[in-house]
Design a protein around this motif. Structure first.
Motif, PDB file in Angstrom:
ATOM      1  N   MET A 122      44.870  44.851  46.155  1.00 18.66           N
ATOM      2  CA  MET A 122      43.916  45.613  45.363  1.00 18.66           C
ATOM      3  C   MET A 122      43.976  47.064  45.831  1.00 18.66           C
ATOM      4  SD  MET A 122      40.734  42.908  45.242  1.00 18.66           S
ATOM      5  CE  MET A 122      39.814  43.689  43.946  1.00 18.66           C
ATOM      6  N   TRP A 151      43.714  42.589  40.147  1.00 18.13           N
ATOM      7  CA  TRP A 151      43.746  41.365  39.362  1.00 18.13           C
ATOM      8  C   TRP A 151      43.923  40.190  40.292  1.00 18.13           C
ATOM      9  CZ3 TRP A 151      43.395  40.916  33.997  1.00 18.13           C
ATOM     10  CH2 TRP A 151      43.298  42.125  33.305  1.00 18.13           C
ATOM     11  N   LYS A 152      43.111  39.153  40.126  1.00 17.07           N
ATOM     12  CA  LYS A 152      43.211  37.912  40.895  1.00 17.07           C
ATOM     13  C   LYS A 152      43.026  36.749  39.935  1.00 17.07           C
ATOM     14  CE  LYS A 152      43.439  39.902  44.904  1.00 17.07           C
ATOM     15  NZ  LYS A 152      44.686  39.944  45.606  1.00 17.07           N
ATOM     16  N   PHE A 210      42.408  37.495  36.250  1.00 18.92           N
ATOM     17  CA  PHE A 210      41.191  38.186  35.827  1.00 18.92           C
ATOM     18  C   PHE A 210      41.046  39.508  36.578  1.00 18.92           C
ATOM     19  CE2 PHE A 210      40.237  33.653  35.343  1.00 18.92           C
ATOM     20  CZ  PHE A 210      39.851  33.615  34.011  1.00 18.92           C
ATOM     21  N   GLN A 240      39.301  42.135  38.826  1.00 14.45           N
ATOM     22  CA  GLN A 240      38.331  41.966  39.916  1.00 14.45           C
ATOM     23  C   GLN A 240      37.855  43.321  40.421  1.00 14.45           C
ATOM     24  OE1 GLN A 240      37.390  38.799  41.028  1.00 14.45           O
ATOM     25  NE2 GLN A 240      38.662  38.099  39.335  1.00 14.45           N
ATOM     26  N   HIS A 261      35.454  44.628  43.817  1.00 12.01           N
ATOM     27  CA  HIS A 261      34.785  44.175  45.039  1.00 12.01           C
ATOM     28  C   HIS A 261      34.344  45.417  45.807  1.00 12.01           C
ATOM     29  CE1 HIS A 261      34.123  41.230  48.345  1.00 12.01           C
ATOM     30  NE2 HIS A 261      34.296  42.301  49.086  1.00 12.01           N
ATOM     31  N   GLY A 269      30.285  42.197  43.461  1.00 16.25           N
ATOM     32  CA  GLY A 269      31.561  41.542  43.194  1.00 16.25           C
ATOM     33  C   GLY A 269      31.329  40.133  42.675  1.00 16.25           C
ATOM     34  N   ARG A 270      32.353  39.317  42.688  1.00 11.94           N
ATOM     35  CA  ARG A 270      32.302  37.969  42.111  1.00 11.94           C
ATOM     36  C   ARG A 270      31.624  36.936  43.001  1.00 11.94           C
ATOM     37  NH1 ARG A 270      34.161  37.789  36.775  1.00 11.94           N
ATOM     38  NH2 ARG A 270      35.881  39.234  36.556  1.00 11.94           N
TER      39      ARG A 270
END
Length: 160
Positions: free
Chosen positions: A33, A55-56, A59, A61, A63, A83-84
């Motif tokens: 990233m 991208w992870k 999708f 991302q 953070h 973040g997610r």
């Protein structure tokens, strides 16, 4: 909550290992990233904030990393601001023992979505984060033990 720990012995001074651990460009190499906001170059410091993007798993991302504790050259902690994850915290401990530096990292995280989040974490994220952490440690060891560290750390911050 899930916890992942790993450690590595590095034949290099603790100060060099600490600074390499805090180097944004080197961290970006293992994360896959890029920092896009906040501090985006050099080494992190107490109170710094970085927003990583990439991208992870197919999708996009984002953070946000907050440096929540910092005790050079033995410890720093980064905590997710947004973040997610529901919660994400990464402790970086360094010790100097018998002429070598030991880097010990511990990551704690939870995902949203209750039982579904736990299944995704256990089957996908724990193995993935473990591999990323191992890759990070191998890279730090390789760079710290060679002359490659000079590409990441200004000469004036560190004596040989």
């Amino acid at each position: 909550m899930f916890t992942i720990s790993d450690s590595v012995h590095i034949n290099a001074p603790i100060e060099r290992c600490f600074l390499l651990s805090t180097n944004i460009e080197l961290v970006g190499k293992t994360l896959g990233m890029k920092p896009i906001e906040g501090k985006t170059r050099g080494t992190i410091a107490p109170g710094d904030k970085l927003l990583w993007a990439g991208w992870k798993f197919g999708f996009p991302q984002m953070h946000e990393t907050l440096i929540t504790q910092y005790e050079s050259p033995v410890f720093f902690q980064d905590t997710m601001g947004r973040g997610r994850f529901k919660r994400f915290q990464h402790d970086h401990h360094l010790f100097y023992i018998d002429g070598r530096t030991v880097l010990n990292d511990k990551i704690r995280f939870t995902l949203p979505l209750s039982w579904a989040g736990r299944i995704v974490a256990r089957t996908i994220l724990v193995p993935y984060i473990s591999r990323v952490l191992r890759r990070r440690m191998k890279l730090l060891k390789k760079v710290a033990e060679s002359q490659e560290w000079r590409k990441y750390l200004p000469e004036e911050t560190l004596a040989d």
